[in-house]
Design a protein around this motif. Sequence first.
Motif, mmCIF file in Angstrom:
data_model
loop_
_atom_site.group_PDB
_atom_site.id
_atom_site.type_symbol
_atom_site.label_atom_id
_atom_site.label_comp_id
_atom_site.label_asym_id
_atom_site.label_seq_id
_atom_site.Cartn_x
_atom_site.Cartn_y
_atom_site.Cartn_z
ATOM 1 N N GLY A 266 -12.864 0.197 -5.899
ATOM 2 C CA GLY A 266 -11.744 0.753 -5.149
ATOM 3 C C GLY A 266 -11.063 -0.281 -4.276
ATOM 4 O O GLY A 266 -9.825 -0.341 -4.204
ATOM 5 N N LEU A 267 -11.851 -1.102 -3.591
ATOM 6 C CA LEU A 267 -11.284 -2.158 -2.755
ATOM 7 C C LEU A 267 -10.459 -3.132 -3.585
ATOM 8 O O LEU A 267 -9.357 -3.530 -3.199
ATOM 9 N N LEU A 268 -11.012 -3.543 -4.727
ATOM 10 C CA LEU A 268 -10.302 -4.490 -5.580
ATOM 11 C C LEU A 268 -8.989 -3.909 -6.089
ATOM 12 O O LEU A 268 -7.968 -4.600 -6.133
ATOM 13 N N ALA A 269 -9.011 -2.649 -6.488
ATOM 14 C CA ALA A 269 -7.787 -2.017 -6.988
ATOM 15 C C ALA A 269 -6.687 -2.064 -5.934
ATOM 16 O O ALA A 269 -5.533 -2.409 -6.230
ATOM 17 N N ASN A 270 -7.039 -1.762 -4.701
ATOM 18 C CA ASN A 270 -6.045 -1.772 -3.634
ATOM 19 C C ASN A 270 -5.595 -3.175 -3.272
ATOM 20 O O ASN A 270 -4.411 -3.411 -3.021
ATOM 21 N N ARG A 271 -6.521 -4.132 -3.257
ATOM 22 C CA ARG A 271 -6.132 -5.509 -2.945
ATOM 23 C C ARG A 271 -5.204 -6.061 -4.027
ATOM 24 O O ARG A 271 -4.246 -6.764 -3.739
ATOM 25 N N ILE A 272 -5.491 -5.756 -5.268
ATOM 26 C CA ILE A 272 -4.643 -6.232 -6.367
ATOM 27 C C ILE A 272 -3.234 -5.671 -6.230
ATOM 28 O O ILE A 272 -2.242 -6.385 -6.437
ATOM 29 N N ARG A 273 -3.116 -4.412 -5.854
ATOM 30 C CA ARG A 273 -1.784 -3.821 -5.643
ATOM 31 C C ARG A 273 -1.084 -4.491 -4.458
ATOM 32 O O ARG A 273 0.084 -4.891 -4.555
ATOM 33 N N GLU A 274 -1.796 -4.635 -3.342
ATOM 34 C CA GLU A 274 -1.196 -5.226 -2.142
ATOM 35 C C GLU A 274 -0.765 -6.669 -2.373
ATOM 36 O O GLU A 274 0.229 -7.131 -1.791
ATOM 37 N N MET A 275 -1.494 -7.382 -3.216
ATOM 38 C CA MET A 275 -1.202 -8.789 -3.474
ATOM 39 C C MET A 275 -0.247 -8.985 -4.660
ATOM 40 O O MET A 275 -0.009 -10.110 -5.092
#
Length: 293
Positions: A266-275
Amino acid sequence: MGVVKNRPGLDAPDRLSARYGGVPVIYVESEDDYYVFGECWFKDRLSHVEFIPAARQCGFSGCSAVVAAVADARSAGNSAWGIVDRDTVMSENLWHLVDETNDAIYECAKPFGTEIKALCRWEMENYLADGNAMEKCRAEIKSQPPRLSVTVYDELLNHCQALIPHAAMNAVCHLHRVEGLKDGYVKQKHLSTREDVDAEIRAGKLTRLPSSAAADYAQQTAHVDAFDLPGETPRARVNALLRRVHGKALLARFAAMHSISIDLKGLLANRIREMALVPAELASFVDEVATGG
């Protein structure tokens, strides 16, 4: 896992039509896939396309559920598409596609029909294995400054190399119809290198299979190795190997090395979107569906 199974709950065209309301639907294999695609990466497209875990529609999950749900929705006159992991082609014994290193040839094959997107990478988690996003998560969790990208990709390349015998052995297990190695198998601390993993497999799992499995293992190792790009940058090599090594195992290995106890997905999914790192392969497919392509 075959793509043709009993399909409970998919014989109600009126219900299907009422559900969609004219918006094209993309069926996905699991709730995790739904979260990444529908609640995170493509939530800005939800007025034009809807993501649905196949199990919500037909009572079972996985690649076969996606194929079944799309077929039944289309037979009812609804606009439906699907996304399945690359491991589906191994489930269906389509070995020429399992081993295909040319992405253009692989994508043109469309083994499950033109409306089913078979991912180029092994499973959804392989798209979460972005080195910059992984390092951002690691640094935040450990309250440390992020490392240089080149350092991170050097590490990830070592992990991918260690996962080559793991992927090869799981292909052998599929050939011999026995349970494969778990995703957590390669996060054990004594399996720090490719040579360690290979030796462990040869002394363990391989000895419990018929003698012919040794030749199968050598062949499958060569097939997985063929995805590598020796001479290219670590980042390019990692992205190439992500088409064939197991993403869940890579995330588990990375987390174990850095003593991270939480699920990173979940963290990775959100970081990938934010970045702004959402993979172009997936964005192109979703945009095509959303625009009626």
